[in-house]
Design a protein around this motif. Structure first.
Motif, mmCIF file in Angstrom:
data_model
loop_
_atom_site.group_PDB
_atom_site.id
_atom_site.type_symbol
_atom_site.label_atom_id
_atom_site.label_comp_id
_atom_site.label_asym_id
_atom_site.label_seq_id
_atom_site.Cartn_x
_atom_site.Cartn_y
_atom_site.Cartn_z
ATOM 1 N N VAL B 352 -0.486 -6.194 -49.112
ATOM 2 C CA VAL B 352 -1.791 -6.589 -49.667
ATOM 3 C C VAL B 352 -2.299 -5.507 -50.609
ATOM 4 O O VAL B 352 -1.814 -4.368 -50.582
ATOM 5 C CB VAL B 352 -2.820 -6.818 -48.524
ATOM 6 C CG1 VAL B 352 -2.402 -8.000 -47.653
ATOM 7 C CG2 VAL B 352 -3.010 -5.562 -47.684
ATOM 8 N N PRO B 353 -3.276 -5.830 -51.469
ATOM 9 C CA PRO B 353 -3.894 -4.753 -52.252
ATOM 10 C C PRO B 353 -4.348 -3.666 -51.281
ATOM 11 O O PRO B 353 -4.877 -3.978 -50.204
ATOM 12 C CB PRO B 353 -5.067 -5.455 -52.925
ATOM 13 C CG PRO B 353 -4.652 -6.885 -53.031
ATOM 14 C CD PRO B 353 -3.870 -7.144 -51.770
ATOM 15 N N ILE B 354 -4.145 -2.437 -51.651
ATOM 16 C CA ILE B 354 -4.356 -1.331 -50.717
ATOM 17 C C ILE B 354 -5.796 -1.285 -50.177
ATOM 18 O O ILE B 354 -6.025 -0.914 -49.030
ATOM 19 C CB ILE B 354 -3.891 -0.001 -51.363
ATOM 20 C CG1 ILE B 354 -3.928 1.151 -50.388
ATOM 21 C CG2 ILE B 354 -4.608 0.297 -52.621
ATOM 22 C CD1 ILE B 354 -3.264 2.409 -50.937
ATOM 23 N N SER B 355 -6.753 -1.761 -50.958
ATOM 24 C CA SER B 355 -8.153 -1.798 -50.505
ATOM 25 C C SER B 355 -8.341 -2.766 -49.340
ATOM 26 O O SER B 355 -9.332 -2.701 -48.629
ATOM 27 C CB SER B 355 -9.084 -2.198 -51.655
ATOM 28 O OG SER B 355 -8.768 -3.502 -52.111
ATOM 29 N N GLY B 382 1.029 3.509 -49.053
ATOM 30 C CA GLY B 382 0.727 3.694 -50.476
ATOM 31 C C GLY B 382 0.920 2.417 -51.286
ATOM 32 O O GLY B 382 0.380 2.283 -52.387
ATOM 33 N N ASP B 383 1.690 1.482 -50.740
ATOM 34 C CA ASP B 383 1.926 0.204 -51.420
ATOM 35 C C ASP B 383 1.151 -0.957 -50.807
ATOM 36 O O ASP B 383 1.228 -2.070 -51.305
ATOM 37 C CB ASP B 383 3.422 -0.168 -51.335
ATOM 38 C CG ASP B 383 4.308 0.842 -52.017
ATOM 39 O OD1 ASP B 383 3.919 1.327 -53.091
ATOM 40 O OD2 ASP B 383 5.392 1.136 -51.484
#
Lengths: 467, 467
Positions: B352-355, B382-383
Motif C-alpha cells: 500500500v502507499p506507505i502513508s 520502505g515500499d
C-alpha cells in the motif's frame, strides 16, 4: 524538409467524425489552417503533416468521447502536448483529429508522505517543480525542453539526471489512459511496487500515443537535496573523459548529472557566452546529497578525473557559482544555433554501452569531418547517450542528403555496438527503419500488441512501426 | 489444500506432442510421476497440478524447439526454475509440458565497465553473486529464497533492498525470450536506456511465463559498497515505526534495507533464536555507501527514530556484528514455523502507499485476532509491502476457510487503500480474482495482449487472467 510517408485517408470517415464532433464541441473544434499546421509542427526536419481538426480537451471524459467518435468512424487520433518531440511524433500522415491536452494542466494531488503526486498530462515539468518547491520536493526528469509530463511519458523521455534518477519509465507509478475504443483504464494502483499482472504502465510509457492517450500520471517524487554541488573539468580526449566517468560510476559515486561536451561544442559556447574554457572535451557534473556527502562525492570524482588527465577542476555549492560553472551547458543549444545562423539543428540520439561511448563519439567526429558537416556534440555520458546537433542548410539538397546519410550511418554504428538508435527521443516517423534493424523479430510482436489494442490503427498512425 | 481450477485437457494434442518430443529427446522426456509432481509443486497451499512431462532444456534452441512442437499441437508449456513461487505459478491445470530451465545456468558475460552482465535463466541470485564477488560487483535484488533469475524476472520479484535498488523491472536491461510460436526475440539492446518502441522487456517481466519463456537476461549490476552499516531499534507501535520510516525516506536518506517485524514476530524470533529483544515492533536497517556516508545516514536515521520514540538503537559496521543485529530477520522464517510445528505457513503480499501502511498492518492484526489466526508480520516497510505468515493447520477445514477469508479480506483492504494484492509474489492462480477487483477494465486489455501474443493460450495457461 525530409519527406514523410503519406498514408491513405479515410475521407468519408473524417467528414462524418468532424460533423459529429462539430455538433458536440461547436467552436472548440478548430479547423483553421494555422492551428492545424501548428499541431503538425514539431522540432524536426520532417515535413509538416497537419491534422484535419484540433480540439483542446478539458478532461478525461472529453478525451474518451472524442476517441469514441473517431473509433466509430475509423478516424486517426493524435495526442498533442508542447510539440517539442523531435521525430515527427505528432504528424498526421492520414489526417484525423488532434487532441491538444495542454488545458488538462492540473496537479490533482501531492502525497508528500508517499513521495508521489498525480498530475494531468498537460502539466509541464517546470510547472510541476514550481508547484512542489515549497513542499521541499521535486520531480527529477529534465529533458531540456519544458515538455509536458504526458508527452514525456509517451516518449519515455529522460535527460541530464537520468544517470541518478532514471528515465520516465522509472518514475511513473501508474497511468490513467483512454484506449482505442474510448475505454478509460488505470494501469496500476498507487503502491510503490506491484507484481499485479502485465505492466501496462510500462507498455504505455514510450508508446508515443499509438496504444492509448495518457490522461493522468502518478509520479514518484524526490526530496530536494540538502546540498547540490556542481563541478567541471577538461580532458585531453573524449576517451579520457569517458574513462573518468566509468571509473566514477563503478566506484559507486551517486553522481546526479554528468554531461560531456566535445571540443567543437566548447568552442561554440566560448564564442557565444564569452567564456574561455580550454577547447578540449569538457565534463560538467552535479552531486546531490548532504553537505558532507556532496563534498566527498566531488573529491572522489576529482581524484579519479586527475588519473585520466583532467585539468581545470572546479567545484562549488552556491547557486550563483553553480550557474557560472554550468553556463556552458545551459547555453549549449543557443551557442550551436549561433555557430551557423539560418541553419536548422538536427539532433541524433544514439545510446551505447558506456564502454563503447568514446569509440562511438570519436568515429562520429571523424565521419562528420569527412562529410563536411558541422555538428557539436553533447552527451549524457553516464548513460552512454549523446546528441550530435547537425547544422544543416535546408536549402542545400546535397547537404541535407549528407546529413541524412550521417544519421543513418550513426544509428547503424550504435546498433552494431549493441546500442540503440534512440536513448530518449523516441522513434516517431523518423527512426522507424532503424527500429526494424535494431530489434528485428521483436518488432513483429510489437505489431501484434498494436493490432490487439488498436485493431483499426487509429491511434497516432504511421509512428514507431512500419505501416 | 486449496482447490485449483482445472482446465480442459487437449488429450489428443498432448499425446501427439509427447510422441514427437519422445522421438527427439528420448530419455530426456521425463514422464515419471515423482518428477512431474515435483514440477507442479510450489511453496503454496494450492493443490498440485502436475504437467504430463518435464524436459530439462540445455539451450535456447531447445526451448524454441519444444515450444514449436507444443504450438503445433496446441499443448500447454510451463517454464520452471527453482519452484519457489508462492501462488501456484507452475501448476499445469490443463496438463502439458514443463520446461525446467535450471540446466541453463551459465553466466554468459560480465561487462564490468558497463556494470551489466548476461545470464541464462537458471542462474540463481546466490550463484551470480558468488561469480561476481571477486570483481567487486553485486546484483542487489534479494527475494529471500535463492530463486533463479529467470523466475525472478517472470514474477517481477523484489525483496528487502528494493527500497534502494528497485525491483526486477528496474534492474533488467534486456531479455531474450522464446515466444508462443517458438520465435526467439531480443527485447532491447545493451544500452542503459532506450526509447526504441514498445517496452517488451517490461511486458515480459512479471508475465509469469504466460507471454513467452525468458531464455537470457541482461542485468544491471552495482559496485559492492565500500561500507555497509546495519542498525536496529524498537518502537512503541507499528504507527511510530512507520512514521520514522517515512521521515527517513522523505529526508532523502538512501537507506538500502528497512524491514519491520511486528511484536508477534519479535516474540517468535526471541523464542527461536534465544534473543531478548523488547517484544514491540522492531525496525532493522542497512546503509550502503562510503565509511563517512553510512555513518552519517545511520546518525540521521537515529535522530529521526528518536523523535518517534525509538529505543535500543544499535548500529555497527563489522560483518559479525551486522549479522548479530540482523539475526532476528534472518531467522524470521524458521522462527515462524517453529511457533506452530506441523502448520503450513501461508504468506500474504499486499503493498500500500506507505502513508497507509500502519493503518493496514494494524487492521490486519486486529482481524487476525478476531479470526483466531496466528500470523507474525514482516514487512519491506520502505515500499509499503508486508507479509503475514498465517500458520494454518491444513487438516482443520474451518481454519483453512478462515485463513482463506482473511487473505481475501486483506487483499480487498489493500486495494481500498489504493494498494495492490501483490507487491512482489505475483498473481499466479491464487490471486486472479483480486487482480480483477484491483484493476478492473485494465485486465481486459491485458487479456487482449495475451490473446495477441499467445493466440492458442498455450503459455502457462490458467495464470494471471481468468480463463
Amino acid at each position: 524538409m525530409v519527406k514523410a510517408t503519406r498514408l491513405p485517408r479515410n475521407e468519408a470517415g473524417i467528414e462524418t467524425a468532424l460533423g459529429v464532433l462539430k455538433q458536440r464541441f461547436g467552436e472548440r473544434l478548430n479547423t483553421g489552417q494555422a492551428i492545424r499546421e501548428q499541431h503538425g509542427h514539431t522540432t524536426t526536419w520532417i515535413e509538416n503533416q497537419a491534422p484535419d481538426a484540433v480540439i483542446f480537451a478539458r478532461d478525461t471524459a472529453e478525451v474518451s468521447e472524442i476517441v469514441k467518435v473517431c473509433a466509430a468512424h475509423k478516424v486517426p487520433v493524435i495526442a498533442y502536448g508542447t510539440g517539442t518531440s523531435l521525430e515527427g511524433h505528432v504528424n498526421a500522415p492520414a489526417g484525423g483529429v488532434c487532441i491538444d491536452l495542454m488545458e488538462m494542466n492540473k496537479v490533482l494531488a501531492v502525497h508528500a508522505e508517499d513521495l508521489d503526486c498525480v498530475v494531468q498530462p498537460g502539466v509541464t515539468r517546470e510547472a510541476l517543480n514550481t508547484h512542489l518547491r515549497d513542499m521541499g520536493l521535486f520531480f527529477p526528469i529534465d529533458p531540456g525542453a519544458n515538455a509536458s509530463l504526458g508527452g514525456m511519458a509517451a516518449t519515455r523521455a529522460s535527460g541530464t539526471n537520468a544517470v541518478r534518477y532514471g528515465t520516465m519509465k522509472d518514475n511513473i507509478i501508474a497511468l490513467e489512459a483512454v484506449m482505442a475504443d474510448g475505454t478509460v483504464i488505470r494501469t496500476a494502483k498507487r503502491a510503490k511496487k506491484s507484481s499485479a499482472g502485465y505492466d501496462l504502465t510500462r507498455l504505455l510509457i514510450g508508446s508515443e500515443g499509438t496504444l492509448g492517450i495518457i490522461t493522468e500520471i502518478t509520479l514518484r517524487l524526490q526530496g530536494i537535496p540538502e546540498a547540490i554541488r556542481a563541478a567541471r573539468c577538461s580532458f585531453p580526449t573524449v576517451d579520457a573523459a569517458c574513462r573518468a566517468v566509468m571509473g566514477t560510476i563503478q566506484y559507486g559515486v551517486p553522481v546526479a548529472r554528468i554531461e560531456i561536451m566535445d571540443a567543437l561544442q566548447v568552442k561554440a559556447v566560448n564564442a557565444y557566452s564569452k567564456l574561455s574554457l580550454p577547447e578540449t572535451p569538457l565534463l560538467l557534473l552535479e552531486f546531490h546529497g548532504s553537505e558532507a556527502g556532496v563534498a566527498e562525492q566531488s573529491e572522489t570524482f576529482g581524484a579519479i578525473a586527475e588519473e585520466f588527465g583532467a585539468t581545470g577542476f572546479e567545484a562549488t555549492t552556491t547557486v550563483e557559482e553553480r550557474n557560472r560553472l554550468w553556463k556552458a551547458r545551459h547555453d549549449a543549444y543557443w551557442s550551436v544555433l549561433a555557430l551557423r545562423p539560418g541553419a536548422k539543428g538536427i539532433g541524433t540520439d544514439v545510446c551505447v554501452p558506456i564502454s563503447r561511448l568514446a569509440d562511438c563519439v570519436t568515429q562520429a567526429q571523424t565521419k562528420l569531418e569527412e562529410l563536411k558537416l558541422i555538428a557539436p556534440i553533447v552527451g549524457h555520458v553516464g548513460d552512454g547517450n549523446f546528441h550530435c546537433s547537425i547544422l544543416v542548410d535546408m536549402e542545400d539538397e546535397a547537404e541535407v542528403e549528407r546529413a541524412d546519410g550521417f544519421v543513418g550511418w550513426l544509428n547503424d554504428l550504435a546498433i552494431s555496438m549493441d546500442g540503440t538508435c534512440t536513448g530518449e527521443h523516441g522513434i516517431g516517423q523518423g527512426k522507424r527503419p532503424y527500429l526494424q534493424r535494431e530489434l528485428g523479430p521483436a518488432t513483429r510482436f510489437m505489431a501484434a500488441v498494436k493490432a490487439a489494442l488498436d485493431p483499426d490503427h487509429i491511434m497516432n498512425p504511421g509512428k514507431i512501426l512500419a505501416d
